[in-house]
Motif scaffolding. Structure first.
Motif, PDB file in Angstrom:
ATOM      1  N   SER A  48       0.847  -1.184   0.000  1.00 25.60           N
ATOM      2  CA  SER A  48       0.000   0.000   0.000  1.00 25.60           C
ATOM      3  C   SER A  48       0.883   1.235   0.000  1.00 25.60           C
ATOM      4  O   SER A  48       2.026   1.185   0.463  1.00 25.60           O
ATOM      5  CB  SER A  48      -0.897  -0.001   1.244  1.00 25.60           C
ATOM      6  N   THR A 185      -5.099   4.133  -0.867  1.00 29.92           N
ATOM      7  CA  THR A 185      -4.023   3.152  -0.677  1.00 29.92           C
ATOM      8  C   THR A 185      -3.175   2.983  -1.932  1.00 29.92           C
ATOM      9  O   THR A 185      -2.011   2.584  -1.854  1.00 29.92           O
ATOM     10  CB  THR A 185      -4.589   1.786  -0.259  1.00 29.92           C
ATOM     11  N   THR A 186      -3.749   3.294  -3.106  1.00 29.94           N
ATOM     12  CA  THR A 186      -3.008   3.167  -4.359  1.00 29.94           C
ATOM     13  C   THR A 186      -2.924   4.478  -5.136  1.00 29.94           C
ATOM     14  O   THR A 186      -2.172   4.575  -6.108  1.00 29.94           O
ATOM     15  CB  THR A 186      -3.654   2.106  -5.272  1.00 29.94           C
ATOM     16  N   ARG A 187      -3.700   5.485  -4.721  1.00 25.34           N
ATOM     17  CA  ARG A 187      -3.673   6.798  -5.384  1.00 25.34           C
ATOM     18  C   ARG A 187      -3.506   7.882  -4.323  1.00 25.34           C
ATOM     19  O   ARG A 187      -4.402   8.680  -4.054  1.00 25.34           O
ATOM     20  CB  ARG A 187      -4.962   6.997  -6.182  1.00 25.34           C
ATOM     21  N   TRP A 199       1.210   3.436 -11.041  1.00 26.47           N
ATOM     22  CA  TRP A 199       1.764   2.301 -10.299  1.00 26.47           C
ATOM     23  C   TRP A 199       1.332   1.034 -11.021  1.00 26.47           C
ATOM     24  O   TRP A 199       0.189   0.601 -10.903  1.00 26.47           O
ATOM     25  CB  TRP A 199       1.267   2.305  -8.863  1.00 26.47           C
ATOM     26  N   LYS A 201       1.725  -2.534 -10.822  1.00 23.75           N
ATOM     27  CA  LYS A 201       2.198  -3.457  -9.794  1.00 23.75           C
ATOM     28  C   LYS A 201       3.043  -4.564 -10.415  1.00 23.75           C
ATOM     29  O   LYS A 201       2.708  -5.134 -11.435  1.00 23.75           O
ATOM     30  CB  LYS A 201       1.024  -4.032  -9.003  1.00 23.75           C
TER      31      LYS A 201
END
Length: 538
Positions: A48, A185-187, A199, A201
């Motif tokens: 995260s 958590t991702t932006r 991102w 992954k």
């Protein structure tokens, strides 16, 4: 610390620095060529990017800032706070005056309410932050106006200011969604020098410079962290110009030093190598729930059967130190006299006296139980693989069979209760930061905290005394107790402390290194201060 820049260094100098097997390589579509762009490699990526879930808790997160940060010598300095905190005489109240005019990258103003939101959210029982015990000392946090934050502690926790390098999240975004699964958590959105653009992954994290950064817009306009694990692939892509920087083991780094023309120089300059001291250790977990590793005699025997000096000389090519616990031998927190001498004969005697008798194949047996257990290491990590195989070889000489095998963390984690793991850790900021999570019985089996489920009441008491005392002498005495107990009752066999070595395209100025933790790559390496780099004059 001041970076040691090495060009054309001899093998003896290179032996003073090494890598832990983490970091560096590009994936498909990653190119390091633009004049204002930098591409570096990392071997792992975070789950995260939310500081509420633990991302960037030790600083240098690039997207975010904490109230404080560290300089090159690991001394605290102001970041979102305009000065170091005012501390009350009893050590229980910390007051921070905030820097004015700071904005998040979406343009919203930063204020005291964001600090309060961040700390209260992390401490909330519903938040899935495995490191929240690091903030156990906090009794309360409150805003006094827009520009002042006051922390009240339950006890005078000496290293509390070090905890306030933790990144601050924006309440107006993160507070409007599920803390554990929301888009934040991702932006993420922060106040830091860089803004996340993509991102992918398993492949890369890409950032652009934050033009509104309170510290000034960075000269490096595009910054990419490429994700790959293999050392050889990393070196190959560094030579080809796909990467501007990488962390490499000594044998590969020496190749760049000795014959850069043959191996390939970067498109726009030459190579520089940067050595960093670290607290990064490798150890073997000895699970208490396994019938072999749960036996104290087996643990004591393994602790002295291993030849740590040979591991440093042969596996690390001298780039590290023997490890006898989480504290390096050159730290003022290290307890003199707790060094363990390699003594195979004594290891055998310990096992004999405990009833572990050699069988026909040389492997010991007690009460029908064969002295055998698995040891997992992460796939693609040559440093861990080498340590695991060396440990297994030394253990066999004492009559203990260790079956080393590779796997991903997805394979390893469910087995950690009973299977040994070639693990790593280390934090330079304060001994509490590493030892409490590693050793306290209350965190046994809590994810990657206390992986061995170590349970020693004397150690538990000493750890609590050390974190609750504001007296440096009392804290030192408590950590001395911990280290002496690890001699009598090893829950882990510590093998080596590993130094890190980086190879970087020499077209930028301002590169330094810090004393590094185990988790290096995202926030460590010569790019810990990439926002301060400047193009080298031609």
């Amino acid at each position: 610390m001041t970076a040691r820049t090495v060009r054309g260094a001899a093998g003896a100098t290179l032996a003073a620095a090494l890598i832990a097997g983490v970091a560096a390589c590009s994936g498909p579509g990653v190119t390091a060529a633009a004049a204002d762009a930098v591409v570096v490699g990392i071997a792992t990526e975070p789950e995260s990017l939310s500081p509420l879930l633990g991302y960037g808790k030790d600083g240098n997160s690039k997207i975010f800032d904490g109230l404080l940060t560290h300089d090159a010598d690991m001394k605290l300095k102001p970041a979102l706070a305009e000065a170091l905190p005012e501390v009350s005489a009893d050590g229980r109240t910390y007051t921070y005056k905030l820097r004015g005019g700071v904005k998040f990258s979406d343009g919203a103003p930063f204020s005291a309410k964001d600090v309060v939101f961040t700390y209260r959210t992390i401490l909330d029982a519903k938040t899935n932050n495995a490191s929240k015990t690091e903030l156990d000392a906090i009794e309360g946090v409150e805003a006094r106006g827009e520009d002042t934050v006051v922390f009240t502690l339950k006890y005078p926790y000496a290293p509390f200011a070090e905890r306030t390098v933790l990144p601050i999240a924006p309440e107006h975004i993160a507070g409007a969604q599920d803390v554990n699964s929301g888009d934040f958590t991702t932006r993420p959105v922060g106040t830091g020098p860089y803004v996340l653009t993509t991102w992918s992954k398993g492949e890369k994290l890409s950032f652009r410079a934050n033009p509104g950064y309170w510290g000034g817009e960075p000269a490096v306009k595009k910054f990419t962290m490429a994700v790959v694990k293999d050392d050889d692939v990393r070196a190959t892509r560094l030579r080809s110009g796909e990467l501007d920087g990488a962390i490499l083991p000594p044998n590969l780094a020496q190749g760049f030093e000795k014959d850069p023309a043959r191996l390939g120089a970067p498109p726009s300059g030459s190579w520089g190598t940067y050595a960093a001291r670290t607290f990064d250790y490798r150890n073997v977990t000895l699970p208490t729930h396994h019938q072999v590793t749960g036996d104290v005699a087996v643990r004591q025997a393994l602790d002295i059967a291993v030849d740590r000096t040979a591991m440093v000389d042969e596996l690390l090519e001298g780039a590290g130190k023997p490890a006898f616990g989480p504290v390096p031998t050159d730290s003022p927190w290290f307890t003199a006299g707790t060094e363990r001498r390699h003594d195979l004969d004594r290891a055998k005697r310990i096992l004999d006296e405990a009833g572990w008798k050699a069988g026909g194949d040389g492997i010991r047996v007690k009460d029908g139980v064969r002295a055998s257990f698995p040891l997992w290491y992460t796939s693609g990590d040559k440093i861990r693989q080498d340590h695991a195989l060396a440990f297994a070889s030394d253990a066999k000489k004492a009559g203990i069979e260790v079956k080393a095998q590779a796997g991903t963390w997805e394979v390893i984690e469910p087995r950690m209760k009973t299977d040994a793991v070639l693990a790593g850790g280390g934090s330079p900021a304060d001994p509490d930061f590493d030892q409490y999570l590693l050793l306290t019985s209350s965190l046994g089996g809590d994810g990657f905290n206390n992986m061995a489920r170590y349970d020693n009441r004397t150690v538990d008491r000493a750890l609590d005394e050390a974190r609750r005392s504001g007296d440096p002498a009392a804290r030192k005495a408590a950590y001395d107790t911990v280290q002496r107990e690890l001699v009598k009752d090893p829950g882990y066999v510590f093998l080596t402390h590993i130094d890190h070595l980086y190879v970087v395209n020499d077209r930028w100025e301002g590169l330094t290194t810090q004393v590094e933790p185990h988790d290096h790559g995202l926030g460590s390496g010569p790019w810990w201060n990439v926002e301060s780099w400047k193009p080298r004059a031609k």
